[in-house]
Design a protein around this motif. Structure first.
Motif, PDB file in Angstrom:
ATOM      1  N   GLN A 165       0.834  -1.193   0.000  1.00 21.59           N
ATOM      2  CA  GLN A 165       0.000   0.000   0.000  1.00 21.59           C
ATOM      3  C   GLN A 165       0.871   1.247   0.000  1.00 21.59           C
ATOM      4  O   GLN A 165       2.020   1.220   0.424  1.00 21.59           O
ATOM      5  CB  GLN A 165      -0.943   0.000   1.211  1.00 21.59           C
ATOM      6  CG  GLN A 165      -2.033  -1.060   1.110  1.00 21.59           C
ATOM      7  CD  GLN A 165      -3.101  -0.913   2.180  1.00 21.59           C
ATOM      8  OE1 GLN A 165      -3.012  -0.050   3.046  1.00 21.59           O
ATOM      9  NE2 GLN A 165      -4.116  -1.764   2.113  1.00 21.59           N
ATOM     10  N   SER A 166       0.313   2.349  -0.434  1.00 21.40           N
ATOM     11  CA  SER A 166       1.106   3.539  -0.732  1.00 21.40           C
ATOM     12  C   SER A 166       1.806   4.135   0.480  1.00 21.40           C
ATOM     13  O   SER A 166       2.805   4.837   0.331  1.00 21.40           O
ATOM     14  CB  SER A 166       0.215   4.596  -1.383  1.00 21.40           C
ATOM     15  OG  SER A 166      -0.868   4.942  -0.532  1.00 21.40           O
ATOM     16  N   GLU A 167       1.318   3.880   1.705  1.00 18.77           N
ATOM     17  CA  GLU A 167       1.932   4.507   2.871  1.00 18.77           C
ATOM     18  C   GLU A 167       3.296   3.912   3.211  1.00 18.77           C
ATOM     19  O   GLU A 167       4.065   4.505   3.962  1.00 18.77           O
ATOM     20  CB  GLU A 167       1.012   4.402   4.086  1.00 18.77           C
ATOM     21  CG  GLU A 167       0.738   2.994   4.557  1.00 18.77           C
ATOM     22  CD  GLU A 167      -0.216   2.959   5.741  1.00 18.77           C
ATOM     23  OE1 GLU A 167      -0.058   3.789   6.654  1.00 18.77           O
ATOM     24  OE2 GLU A 167      -1.125   2.114   5.739  1.00 18.77           O
ATOM     25  N   VAL A 168       3.590   2.726   2.713  1.00 19.74           N
ATOM     26  CA  VAL A 168       4.886   2.098   2.965  1.00 19.74           C
ATOM     27  C   VAL A 168       5.414   1.452   1.691  1.00 19.74           C
ATOM     28  O   VAL A 168       4.653   1.093   0.797  1.00 19.74           O
ATOM     29  CB  VAL A 168       4.800   1.022   4.071  1.00 19.74           C
ATOM     30  CG1 VAL A 168       4.424   1.629   5.405  1.00 19.74           C
ATOM     31  CG2 VAL A 168       3.842  -0.084   3.686  1.00 19.74           C
ATOM     32  N   ILE A 219       2.014  -4.530  12.725  1.00 19.65           N
ATOM     33  CA  ILE A 219       2.946  -4.056  11.710  1.00 19.65           C
ATOM     34  C   ILE A 219       3.137  -5.127  10.635  1.00 19.65           C
ATOM     35  O   ILE A 219       3.443  -4.823   9.467  1.00 19.65           O
ATOM     36  CB  ILE A 219       4.305  -3.674  12.345  1.00 19.65           C
ATOM     37  CG1 ILE A 219       5.024  -2.605  11.494  1.00 19.65           C
ATOM     38  CG2 ILE A 219       5.216  -4.863  12.519  1.00 19.65           C
ATOM     39  CD1 ILE A 219       4.581  -1.215  11.756  1.00 19.65           C
ATOM     40  N   LEU A 220       2.926  -6.392  10.991  1.00 17.30           N
ATOM     41  CA  LEU A 220       3.133  -7.490  10.045  1.00 17.30           C
ATOM     42  C   LEU A 220       2.093  -7.520   8.943  1.00 17.30           C
ATOM     43  O   LEU A 220       2.288  -8.188   7.922  1.00 17.30           O
ATOM     44  CB  LEU A 220       3.170  -8.826  10.787  1.00 17.30           C
ATOM     45  CG  LEU A 220       4.312  -8.969  11.809  1.00 17.30           C
ATOM     46  CD1 LEU A 220       4.225 -10.307  12.522  1.00 17.30           C
ATOM     47  CD2 LEU A 220       5.671  -8.806  11.137  1.00 17.30           C
ATOM     48  N   ASP A 221       0.990  -6.791   9.117  1.00 16.33           N
ATOM     49  CA  ASP A 221       0.017  -6.670   8.025  1.00 16.33           C
ATOM     50  C   ASP A 221       0.595  -5.903   6.841  1.00 16.33           C
ATOM     51  O   ASP A 221       0.068  -5.977   5.731  1.00 16.33           O
ATOM     52  CB  ASP A 221      -1.246  -5.951   8.517  1.00 16.33           C
ATOM     53  CG  ASP A 221      -2.135  -6.850   9.361  1.00 16.33           C
ATOM     54  OD1 ASP A 221      -2.189  -8.055   9.089  1.00 16.33           O
ATOM     55  OD2 ASP A 221      -2.768  -6.335  10.301  1.00 16.33           O
ATOM     56  N   HIS A 222       1.687  -5.162   7.071  1.00 12.86           N
ATOM     57  CA  HIS A 222       2.273  -4.329   6.022  1.00 12.86           C
ATOM     58  C   HIS A 222       3.438  -5.001   5.293  1.00 12.86           C
ATOM     59  O   HIS A 222       4.004  -4.405   4.377  1.00 12.86           O
ATOM     60  CB  HIS A 222       2.784  -3.015   6.631  1.00 12.86           C
ATOM     61  CG  HIS A 222       1.715  -2.159   7.222  1.00 12.86           C
ATOM     62  ND1 HIS A 222       1.023  -1.215   6.496  1.00 12.86           N
ATOM     63  CD2 HIS A 222       1.205  -2.111   8.480  1.00 12.86           C
ATOM     64  CE1 HIS A 222       0.139  -0.611   7.280  1.00 12.86           C
ATOM     65  NE2 HIS A 222       0.230  -1.141   8.482  1.00 12.86           N
ATOM     66  N   VAL A 223       3.829  -6.205   5.722  1.00 14.29           N
ATOM     67  CA  VAL A 223       5.044  -6.810   5.173  1.00 14.29           C
ATOM     68  C   VAL A 223       4.763  -8.198   4.616  1.00 14.29           C
ATOM     69  O   VAL A 223       3.697  -8.773   4.818  1.00 14.29           O
ATOM     70  CB  VAL A 223       6.139  -6.914   6.258  1.00 14.29           C
ATOM     71  CG1 VAL A 223       6.341  -5.574   6.958  1.00 14.29           C
ATOM     72  CG2 VAL A 223       5.820  -8.008   7.278  1.00 14.29           C
ATOM     73  N   ALA A 224       5.758  -8.741   3.946  1.00 15.41           N
ATOM     74  CA  ALA A 224       5.764 -10.147   3.545  1.00 15.41           C
ATOM     75  C   ALA A 224       6.843 -10.839   4.367  1.00 15.41           C
ATOM     76  O   ALA A 224       7.836 -10.225   4.764  1.00 15.41           O
ATOM     77  CB  ALA A 224       6.048 -10.290   2.055  1.00 15.41           C
ATOM     78  N   GLN A 260      13.706   5.115   4.057  1.00 17.80           N
ATOM     79  CA  GLN A 260      12.389   5.764   4.084  1.00 17.80           C
ATOM     80  C   GLN A 260      11.266   4.783   3.767  1.00 17.80           C
ATOM     81  O   GLN A 260      10.474   4.995   2.843  1.00 17.80           O
ATOM     82  CB  GLN A 260      12.371   6.945   3.116  1.00 17.80           C
ATOM     83  CG  GLN A 260      13.418   8.012   3.461  1.00 17.80           C
ATOM     84  CD  GLN A 260      13.418   9.166   2.465  1.00 17.80           C
ATOM     85  OE1 GLN A 260      13.372   8.951   1.266  1.00 17.80           O
ATOM     86  NE2 GLN A 260      13.465  10.376   2.973  1.00 17.80           N
ATOM     87  N   TRP A 261      11.197   3.735   4.589  1.00 15.51           N
ATOM     88  CA  TRP A 261      10.175   2.717   4.363  1.00 15.51           C
ATOM     89  C   TRP A 261       8.761   3.283   4.451  1.00 15.51           C
ATOM     90  O   TRP A 261       7.918   2.972   3.628  1.00 15.51           O
ATOM     91  CB  TRP A 261      10.355   1.578   5.373  1.00 15.51           C
ATOM     92  CG  TRP A 261       9.292   0.524   5.258  1.00 15.51           C
ATOM     93  CD1 TRP A 261       9.012  -0.225   4.151  1.00 15.51           C
ATOM     94  CD2 TRP A 261       8.358   0.107   6.256  1.00 15.51           C
ATOM     95  NE1 TRP A 261       7.964  -1.093   4.412  1.00 15.51           N
ATOM     96  CE2 TRP A 261       7.560  -0.915   5.705  1.00 15.51           C
ATOM     97  CE3 TRP A 261       8.150   0.478   7.594  1.00 15.51           C
ATOM     98  CZ2 TRP A 261       6.552  -1.549   6.418  1.00 15.51           C
ATOM     99  CZ3 TRP A 261       7.161  -0.163   8.312  1.00 15.51           C
ATOM    100  CH2 TRP A 261       6.358  -1.158   7.725  1.00 15.51           C
ATOM    101  N   ALA A 262       8.494   4.114   5.446  1.00 16.31           N
ATOM    102  CA  ALA A 262       7.159   4.657   5.622  1.00 16.31           C
ATOM    103  C   ALA A 262       7.185   6.182   5.696  1.00 16.31           C
ATOM    104  O   ALA A 262       8.146   6.776   6.171  1.00 16.31           O
ATOM    105  CB  ALA A 262       6.515   4.110   6.890  1.00 16.31           C
ATOM    106  N   LYS A 263       6.137   6.779   5.205  1.00 13.64           N
ATOM    107  CA  LYS A 263       6.069   8.240   5.189  1.00 13.64           C
ATOM    108  C   LYS A 263       6.002   8.836   6.599  1.00 13.64           C
ATOM    109  O   LYS A 263       6.323   9.996   6.797  1.00 13.64           O
ATOM    110  CB  LYS A 263       4.835   8.680   4.401  1.00 13.64           C
ATOM    111  CG  LYS A 263       4.888   8.326   2.928  1.00 13.64           C
ATOM    112  CD  LYS A 263       3.619   8.738   2.194  1.00 13.64           C
ATOM    113  CE  LYS A 263       3.677   8.361   0.743  1.00 13.64           C
ATOM    114  NZ  LYS A 263       2.412   8.720   0.015  1.00 13.64           N
ATOM    115  N   SER A 264       5.582   8.018   7.566  1.00  9.04           N
ATOM    116  CA  SER A 264       5.432   8.519   8.923  1.00  9.04           C
ATOM    117  C   SER A 264       6.735   8.597   9.682  1.00  9.04           C
ATOM    118  O   SER A 264       6.791   9.043  10.819  1.00  9.04           O
ATOM    119  CB  SER A 264       4.467   7.625   9.708  1.00  9.04           C
ATOM    120  OG  SER A 264       4.947   6.292   9.753  1.00  9.04           O
ATOM    121  N   ALA A 265       7.842   8.082   9.076  1.00 10.63           N
ATOM    122  CA  ALA A 265       9.122   8.061   9.778  1.00 10.63           C
ATOM    123  C   ALA A 265       9.667   9.463   9.947  1.00 10.63           C
ATOM    124  O   ALA A 265       9.465  10.325   9.095  1.00 10.63           O
ATOM    125  CB  ALA A 265      10.110   7.214   8.999  1.00 10.63           C
TER     126      ALA A 265
END
Length: 217
Positions: A23-26, A109-114, A212-217
């Protein structure tokens, strides 16, 4: 989905792909562990040639559950991985979540990764580390290459120095940025080492911040 036939024989070994992966956020992140292991007394994975020539139909229901990568992760995210044998997932998620997204339950957080294991044969003993055979390396090379070409991660992190020793060469050959960290259940996760430039647990979040994995960093 995969061109490699290995997962046709052992579908329970298929990698976990979170519902929010890509997804675009990460950026697309693949986490690679070392291997599963089977219950004490199991002999199913002792012979590498027999393991790769066979399929999971010969395993007991208990053995199948112990190598069910996606099943283990999906079942335990709501509970934040209470069993010590699953703390590889818990500890990685905890450190990433400190820097990114900040879920009340870090396991989300694991919902965002493989996630996948590098070695496609379980370790020979319960809780142990795999004794690598040449066939393990051949299958791992094909399987990881196939997965990366299929799901095109932007970043890869290894949670095992043993897996990273071999796998990092493959990932970089495919043009993907990667880093190698110690196993999250090992003593080096919470110890400072010059070779890591600090605590082992900081390697992954530092790598993700740098890229810069996520925009929130």
């Amino acid at each position: 989905m995969y061109s490699n036939t290995h997962y046709e024989k052992y579908p329970n070994l298929k990698p976990w792909v979170g519902s929010k992966y890509g997804q675009s956020e990460v950026k697309k992140l693949l986490i690679i562990g070392e291997s599963h292991y089977l219950p004490k007394g199991s002999v199913s994975a002792l012979d590498a040639e027999q393991w790769y020539a066979g399929n999971q139909g010969s395993l007991t229901d208990k053995e199948k559950s112990w190598i069910n990568t996606s099943g283990i992760i999906e079942h335990n995210i709501p509970k934040n991985f209470p069993k010590k044998s699953h703390w590889i997932y818990r500890n990685v998620a905890k450190e990433i979540n400190k820097v990114f997204l900040g879920y009340e339950n870090p396991a989300n957080i694991l919902d965002h990764v493989a996630f996948m294991n590098y070695f496609q044969r379980p370790a020979e003993s319960e809780g142990g580390s795999i004794n690598i055979k040449s066939l393990d390396l051949e299958v791992a090379d094909r399987t990881v290459t196939d997965f990366i070409k299929t799901l095109t991660p932007d970043l890869v992190v290894f949670c095992s120095s043993k897996a990273g020793k071999y796998g990092a060469l493959i990932v970089r050959r495919l043009g993907v940025e990667c880093i190698v960290a110690p196993h999250p259940s090992s003593q080096w996760w919470n110890r400072i080492a010059k070779s890591y430039g600090g605590f082992g647990r900081d390697i992954i979040p530092n790598f993700l911040v740098k890229h810069q994995w996520a925009k929130s960093a």
